[in-house]
Design an enzyme around this catalytic site. Structure first.
Site, short mmCIF file in Angstrom:
data_model
loop_
_atom_site.label_atom_id
_atom_site.label_comp_id
_atom_site.label_asym_id
_atom_site.label_seq_id
_atom_site.Cartn_x
_atom_site.Cartn_y
_atom_site.Cartn_z
N LYS A 233 51.44 48.45 41.49
CA LYS A 233 52.35 48.98 42.15
C LYS A 233 53.71 48.15 41.87
CE LYS A 233 50.56 48.22 46.15
NZ LYS A 233 50.27 48.25 47.46
N THR B 45 60.63 49.59 55.40
CA THR B 45 59.58 49.82 54.45
C THR B 45 58.10 49.15 54.90
OG1 THR B 45 59.97 48.10 53.07
CG2 THR B 45 60.71 50.11 52.29
N GLY C 264 54.78 48.45 56.03
CA GLY C 264 53.38 49.19 55.96
C GLY C 264 53.25 50.16 54.91
N THR C 265 54.16 49.68 53.85
CA THR C 265 53.84 50.67 52.67
C THR C 265 52.71 50.76 51.97
OG1 THR C 265 56.60 50.42 52.28
CG2 THR C 265 55.12 51.18 50.61
N GLY C 266 52.23 49.43 51.69
CA GLY C 266 50.95 48.99 51.00
C GLY C 266 49.85 49.60 51.56
N CYS C 267 49.59 49.50 53.06
CA CYS C 267 48.64 49.89 53.83
C CYS C 267 48.57 51.39 53.77
CB CYS C 267 48.73 49.44 55.49
SG CYS C 267 49.02 47.64 55.51
#
Length: 270
Positions: free
Chosen positions: A183, A214, A216-219
């Protein structure tokens, strides 16, 4: 007049998240379950750690015992069953090893989000656990989804521009996942990610959005991939759909508290 008996609705695809709890509701298990609901799958959870956090940062972390994590996992998998599993915060080498062992015996697609540091820079994985992530967890992953900081933490590769994404992917794939999704959201320019299995490459691009909320984007991204895999999509299709969903969630992220607010998991219904 008696109420006629109804036929139970068929169960939707089932996805299990193995991750930490975020008391602020923006990331961790809470973000995972919101994502799964938004994408039409039944979300279930194994909590690995409890965090006290809000929009400003993490105030405390309490790791659960390995036996508690194992018992949660077995309770869900042995009775309800799963079509995909997503992992997030695993905290310690002991928990990481236990979860990797459970995943290896389950036989469903696994999305590994190798969470190392929170959005606010707080450590969520002990340095002593890195080798276990490399040697035990990544080899059971269908898709590994590290961001650039996690790539550096796991492989030592520093990504400065898009050209480095291939090198980062090769370094992650060397640990054994079937696919790596690197990412590149922290790079300047468009938000570009590289999905590859070492043979084919897929570049996923989205415009960079002017929104600082932003959390919590990865989760959210990893859970959306797991939802797609559970529903029968292939890896490329699931990741492409997840990229579209998380981009919309970032675009609609909103302010909460005095710091970084969450992405909006329900943006498609508002």
């Amino acid at each position: 007049m008696p109420i006629p008996a109804s036929v139970p609705a068929p169960a939707p695809p089932r996805v299990l998240t193995v991750a930490g709890s975020d008391s602020g509701g923006g990331a961790g298990v809470q973000a995972d379950l919101k994502t799964m609901l938004a994408l039409g799958v039944h979300g279930m959870s194994v909590i690995t750690a409890v965090t006290a956090q809000n929009s400003l940062g993490v105030r405390g972390v309490w790791e659960l015992p390995v036996e508690a994590v194992r018992a949660q996992y077995r309770a869900v998998v042995d009775d309800i069953g799963v079509q995909a599993v997503k992992t997030g915060m695993l905290s310690s080498a002991e928990l990481t090893a236990a979860v990797a062992e459970l995943l290896a015996a389950t036989g469903v697609p696994v999305v590994v989000d190798p969470v190392g540091v929170s959005k606010h820079g707080d450590a969520l994985l002990a340095s002593s656990a890195l080798e276990t992530v490399r040697t035990a967890l990544l080899p059971v992953a269908t898709v590994a989804t590290p961001n650039l900081d996690e790539v550096a933490q796991l492989t030592g590769v520093r990504v400065e521009d898009e050209r480095d994404l291939r090198r980062a992917a090769d370094a992650v794939l060397a640990f054994g996942p079937r696919w790596a999704l690197i990412k590149g959201g922290h790079l300047p320019g468009d938000a570009v990610d590289l999905l590859t299995d070492g043979t084919e490459e897929h570049w996923l691009r989205a415009p960079r959005l002017d929104n600082r909320h932003t959390h919590g984007t990865g989760c959210t991204y990893a859970s959306a991939i797991a939802a797609g895999l559970a529903g029968g999509q292939g890896v490329v299709e699931a990741v492409t759909a997840a990229k579209e969903y998380v981009t919309g969630a970032i675009a609609h992220g909103f302010a909460l508290g005095g710091g970084i607010g969450p992405v909006d998991h329900g943006w498609r219904t508002r």
